[in-house]
Design a protein around this motif. Sequence first.
Motif, short mmCIF file in Angstrom:
data_model
loop_
_atom_site.label_atom_id
_atom_site.label_comp_id
_atom_site.label_asym_id
_atom_site.label_seq_id
_atom_site.Cartn_x
_atom_site.Cartn_y
_atom_site.Cartn_z
N SER A 127 1.02 -1.12 -0.17
CA SER A 127 -0.05 -0.03 0.11
C SER A 127 0.86 1.36 0.05
CB SER A 127 -0.94 -0.09 1.24
OG SER A 127 -1.81 1.07 1.08
N LYS A 185 -10.48 2.93 -7.21
CA LYS A 185 -11.00 1.69 -8.00
C LYS A 185 -10.32 1.59 -9.45
CE LYS A 185 -15.38 1.92 -8.19
NZ LYS A 185 -16.96 1.63 -8.43
N LEU A 186 -9.80 0.49 -9.71
CA LEU A 186 -9.10 0.32 -11.01
C LEU A 186 -9.66 -0.35 -12.13
CD1 LEU A 186 -5.71 -0.99 -9.40
CD2 LEU A 186 -6.39 1.44 -9.76
N ASN A 187 -9.30 -0.14 -13.39
CA ASN A 187 -9.96 -0.51 -14.43
C ASN A 187 -11.52 -0.48 -14.64
OD1 ASN A 187 -7.00 -1.20 -15.54
ND2 ASN A 187 -7.15 -2.92 -13.92
N GLU A 202 3.65 0.53 -17.48
CA GLU A 202 3.94 -0.49 -16.61
C GLU A 202 3.97 0.30 -15.04
OE1 GLU A 202 6.85 -4.17 -15.31
OE2 GLU A 202 7.21 -2.72 -16.90
N ASN A 234 0.56 1.84 -13.93
CA ASN A 234 -0.31 0.61 -13.32
C ASN A 234 0.10 0.19 -12.09
OD1 ASN A 234 -2.59 -0.02 -14.91
ND2 ASN A 234 -1.15 0.22 -16.57
N ASP A 235 1.69 0.32 -11.76
CA ASP A 235 2.31 -0.15 -10.43
C ASP A 235 1.79 0.83 -9.35
OD1 ASP A 235 4.63 -1.28 -8.82
OD2 ASP A 235 4.68 0.88 -8.52
N LEU A 278 -0.72 3.00 -9.58
CA LEU A 278 -2.26 2.89 -9.20
C LEU A 278 -2.67 1.66 -8.27
CD1 LEU A 278 -3.64 3.80 -12.87
CD2 LEU A 278 -3.90 5.07 -10.66
N SER A 279 -2.05 0.35 -8.87
CA SER A 279 -2.22 -0.94 -7.71
C SER A 279 -2.10 -0.44 -6.54
CB SER A 279 -1.79 -1.96 -8.54
OG SER A 279 -0.32 -1.81 -8.51
N ARG A 280 -0.84 -0.05 -6.25
CA ARG A 280 -0.30 0.19 -4.85
C ARG A 280 -1.11 1.30 -3.93
NH1 ARG A 280 4.61 -2.18 -4.05
NH2 ARG A 280 5.68 -2.86 -6.11
N ALA A 293 -4.22 1.58 -4.80
CA ALA A 293 -5.64 0.95 -4.41
C ALA A 293 -5.74 -0.15 -3.50
CB ALA A 293 -6.28 0.48 -5.96
N ALA A 294 -4.52 -0.53 -3.10
CA ALA A 294 -4.37 -1.75 -2.32
C ALA A 294 -4.94 -1.42 -0.69
CB ALA A 294 -2.69 -2.01 -2.02
#
Length: 320
Positions: free
Chosen positions: A222, A231-233, A303, A306-307, A309-311, A313-314
């Motif tokens: 996180s 929220k992703l995608n 890449e 997205n890294d 964004l994913s962290r 959103a964790a």
Amino acid sequence: MAEILPVDEAMDSALALLGAGDVVAIPTETVYGLAGDATNGEAVARIFEAKGRPRFNPLIAHVCDMEMAERIGRFDPLSRRLAEAFWPGPLTLVLPLREEAGIHPLVTAGLSTIALRMPRGFGGELIARLGRPLAAPSANSSGRISATTAQAVAADLGRRIRLVVDGGATPVGLESTIVKVEDGALHLLRPGGTAAGDIEAVTGTALARGATGVQAPGMLASHYAPRALLKLNVLVVNPGEALLAFGPHRVQGWKQAVAVKNLSETGDMREAAANLFAYMHELDRSGATTIAAEPVPAQGLGEAINDRLSRAAAPRDGPA
């Protein structure tokens, strides 16, 4: 409240604070960094204190030239090739730490390696004038959105630090890519402002993904998080949500969003990377409790986007 000085007026003040073991927020080509003398334990402790950063999370040491870098880390041939190709710039190399380097142990969080980067512009000049490496994580509260303007730094850390050097909006907008050479293989520890494909083209070697544990900054699950949920995608935007858009085509329900920021209308990845953190800040201030993010392709700098964004959103372990 922190004083904000433009780069052409800030050098002497920044040097005085750093020389006294204090910290200074400075612009780099990636994001703004919270800088302190990497050889001074009190200065490094102030970085952790100002950010609220966990002590097990290592810092990057920034250098002004290869001579300084060589005094700190041991370069293998592949790491040296990367330094020659991409320094100064948004690439960090994780190297074995020399025992005589003089880096304070807080910087490495107890690891036998050191993360090194050579920044462009004001940061590089400041290090050269100081004559010592600077530890400089992103200038924001730990786990939150990185700052790409002096104003964003001041809004977050302004009551905890004394000086923000204003170099305008940072051109890259993402933290550096972090790479480690181990047993002759290249490992991508964090995607960032140098695209993986560019690294592979220079070395002729594929980058391995999937590193485990905290071997370098920016590897916590996180991180980079707004106060709103992310929220992703998404394929649909719900009423009351803010929208982080990408490209020329919108998802269903986008007109219901309370605020919309498009990372790049044309789908340009460099533009999207440069806008990412600033637009996340803006949407976080919109009053929405949720930010919906449209899909971003994973090619090139995508890449790294997205890294982040994913962290962001964790799941978060505790309160904001």
